[in-house]
Design a protein around this motif. Structure first.
Motif, PDB file in Angstrom:
ATOM      1  N   PRO A  38    -100.231  34.587  -8.436  1.00  0.00           N
ATOM      2  CA  PRO A  38    -100.111  33.137  -8.657  1.00  0.00           C
ATOM      3  C   PRO A  38     -98.677  32.664  -8.885  1.00  0.00           C
ATOM      4  N   ALA A  39     -97.849  33.505  -9.508  1.00  0.00           N
ATOM      5  CA  ALA A  39     -96.481  33.088  -9.820  1.00  0.00           C
ATOM      6  C   ALA A  39     -95.654  32.826  -8.572  1.00  0.00           C
ATOM      7  N   LEU A  40     -96.077  33.368  -7.422  1.00  0.00           N
ATOM      8  CA  LEU A  40     -95.336  33.168  -6.177  1.00  0.00           C
ATOM      9  C   LEU A  40     -96.176  32.436  -5.135  1.00  0.00           C
ATOM     10  N   SER A  41     -97.156  31.685  -5.583  1.00  0.00           N
ATOM     11  CA  SER A  41     -98.072  31.033  -4.654  1.00  0.00           C
ATOM     12  C   SER A  41     -97.431  29.885  -3.897  1.00  0.00           C
ATOM     13  N   ASP A  42     -96.301  29.388  -4.359  1.00  0.00           N
ATOM     14  CA  ASP A  42     -95.619  28.297  -3.658  1.00  0.00           C
ATOM     15  C   ASP A  42     -94.202  28.715  -3.292  1.00  0.00           C
ATOM     16  N   SER A  43     -94.106  29.835  -2.585  1.00  0.00           N
ATOM     17  CA  SER A  43     -92.816  30.400  -2.206  1.00  0.00           C
ATOM     18  C   SER A  43     -92.570  30.260  -0.711  1.00  0.00           C
ATOM     19  N   ALA A  44     -91.295  30.218  -0.360  1.00  0.00           N
ATOM     20  CA  ALA A  44     -90.875  30.364   1.035  1.00  0.00           C
ATOM     21  C   ALA A  44     -90.278  31.755   1.177  1.00  0.00           C
ATOM     22  N   VAL A  45     -90.629  32.466   2.242  1.00  0.00           N
ATOM     23  CA  VAL A  45     -90.161  33.820   2.479  1.00  0.00           C
ATOM     24  C   VAL A  45     -89.310  33.820   3.740  1.00  0.00           C
ATOM     25  N   LEU A  46     -88.096  34.311   3.656  1.00  0.00           N
ATOM     26  CA  LEU A  46     -87.202  34.392   4.804  1.00  0.00           C
ATOM     27  C   LEU A  46     -87.022  35.852   5.190  1.00  0.00           C
ATOM     28  N   ILE A  47     -87.228  36.139   6.473  1.00  0.00           N
ATOM     29  CA  ILE A  47     -87.091  37.500   6.988  1.00  0.00           C
ATOM     30  C   ILE A  47     -86.385  37.441   8.336  1.00  0.00           C
ATOM     31  N   LYS A 101     -94.617  22.278   0.105  1.00  0.00           N
ATOM     32  CA  LYS A 101     -93.490  22.013  -0.786  1.00  0.00           C
ATOM     33  C   LYS A 101     -93.251  23.248  -1.648  1.00  0.00           C
ATOM     34  N   PHE A 102     -92.496  24.190  -1.103  1.00  0.00           N
ATOM     35  CA  PHE A 102     -92.219  25.439  -1.811  1.00  0.00           C
ATOM     36  C   PHE A 102     -91.281  25.190  -2.983  1.00  0.00           C
ATOM     37  N   ASN A 103     -91.358  26.062  -3.988  1.00  0.00           N
ATOM     38  CA  ASN A 103     -90.523  25.938  -5.184  1.00  0.00           C
ATOM     39  C   ASN A 103     -89.749  27.215  -5.502  1.00  0.00           C
ATOM     40  N   ARG A 104     -89.780  28.158  -4.591  1.00  0.00           N
ATOM     41  CA  ARG A 104     -89.032  29.407  -4.742  1.00  0.00           C
ATOM     42  C   ARG A 104     -88.789  29.984  -3.360  1.00  0.00           C
ATOM     43  N   VAL A 105     -87.689  30.714  -3.208  1.00  0.00           N
ATOM     44  CA  VAL A 105     -87.375  31.357  -1.934  1.00  0.00           C
ATOM     45  C   VAL A 105     -87.198  32.851  -2.163  1.00  0.00           C
TER      46      VAL A 105
END
Length: 377
Positions: A38-47, A101-105
């Motif tokens: 849940p702590a990363l449920s609104d994340s953007a992941v860059l690869i 609307k992500f809040n972490r990357v």
């Protein structure tokens, strides 16, 4: 979101965690586990490429040619161009155009990647720096093959040296003695980074997140944890600068080491900036990371210093000291640089700043116009 933090000026920045580690060390397995939490449920992941990271197919559905949406509101974006362009594009599309609307990357590097250029981007690009903050560097190390990789590949050494958190993976397949030897070596290389063990990528997010300068839960600077200066061991060479205590970790090998310097008396800001510009100008490629908190003459608030190789981040004031220790403290992670050299440079420029009649010539150090300004002016 509670993971966001504000700068001393009150601006809210999106936290960025850099996930690095050598080939096959378990980055993607760890990422898969984290994205289910849940702590990363609104994340953007860059690869680098979606097809290369092997994210669990049950987590993924295609949204756009370069974006996939993950269960729980995460999105995963390919990085085919410059990282700065990708971050700017994500920022513009955040909360619109079908993008959550992500809040972490989270940024996952390739196994042979040098993490320093990414750190430089986060520190130096003016638009990126206005909207994102470095939350921390997370490095995975293979519990079975890690010792051999550290011996043979400097990329692995560098990834561990600049880490804020180290995750030893595949612990279920490694022996107890093997793990103990590896963790000792990692601690000697980077004594300030907490080391945790993982099996099948399982590490709770709170262990890895909020590893940078700001404690997001309390919204105040957490400099003591960020610096972790007490982790470094004393060196035998006495300080040549009155009021300075130099300490260093036992050397991992002939190239990389970490050490700290503490200053009892307030420092002249002109001397500190000139010394840093000289160090980064002449030995920047070997200054893997520098971070510190400064007690400057004429300032009542502490000032944060952060540099990565040739780039010096603009000095920033903090609202208050983290504790009753108001000494200036600098942590250096270097390659092929002895503490005595750094101390001598600092001594020269600090002495010159305290005695204005003494002239010191600078060879055009980086960012002099931007970073030479007194903090808060």
């Amino acid at each position: 979101m509670s993971d966001n933090a504000a700068t001393p000026g009150g601006r809210t920045l999106l936290p960025v965690s850099l996930l690095t580690g050598f080939l096959g060390s378990g980055k993607t397995t760890l990422l898969n586990y984290l994205l289910r939490q849940p702590a990363l449920s609104d994340s953007a992941v860059l690869i680098n490429e979606v097809g290369d990271i092997g994210l669990d197919h049950h987590l993924v559905r295609r949204a756009k040619p370069d974006v996939v949406l993950l269960e729980g509101g995460c999105l995963c974006c390919t990085v085919r161009g410059e990282l700065t362009d990708t971050l700017r594009d994500l920022l513009f599309r955040r909360g619109r155009d079908g993008i959550p609307k992500f809040n972490r990357v989270l940024i996952e590097t390739t196994g042979l990647a040098d993490p320093v250029p990414i750190l430089q981007t986060l520190l130096s690009d003016p638009i990126v720096a206005q909207h994102f903050r470095l939350d921390g560097v997370i490095t995975t190390v293979d519990g079975v093959l890690g010792m051999n990789e550290l011996n043979q590949h400097f990329e692995s050494v560098k990834q561990a040296a600049v880490a804020d958190r180290i995750v030893v993976t595949k612990c279920d397949a490694a022996g107890a003695t093997e793990l103990a030897r590896l963790e000792l070596r990692l601690h000697e290389l980077n004594p300030a980074a907490p080391i945790c063990r993982s099996e099948h990528g399982r590490v709770e997010p709170e262990v890895l997140l909020n590893a940078g300068l700001f404690d997001a839960a309390r919204k105040i600077p957490d400099v003591a944890r960020w610096l972790a200066a007490s982790a470094y061991r004393p060196v035998t060479r006495p300080s040549v600068l009155p009021g300075v205590t130099a300490t260093a970790a036992r050397r991992h090998d002939a190239r990389v080491q970490s050490f700290t310097m503490s200053f009892d008396q307030p420092l002249p800001w002109e001397g500190v900036i000139a010394a840093m510009e000289m160090l980064l100008s002449c030995r920047g490629e070997d200054m893997l990371r520098v971070k510190g908190i400064l007690n400057l003459e004429g300032q009542t608030q502490p000032v944060v210093l952060h540099a990565v190789q040739t780039l010096l981040y603009p000095l920033a004031k903090l609202d208050a000291w983290p504790d009753d220790d108001h000494r200036s403290q600098l942590v250096f992670i270097t390659r092929d640089i002895e503490p005595a050299f750094v101390e001598d440079v600092l001594t020269q420029f600090i002495d010159a700043a305290r005695a204005p009649t003494t002239e010191v010539s600078l060879a055009g150090g980086p960012g002099h116009a931007d970073y030479g300004a007194r903090p808060g002016t």
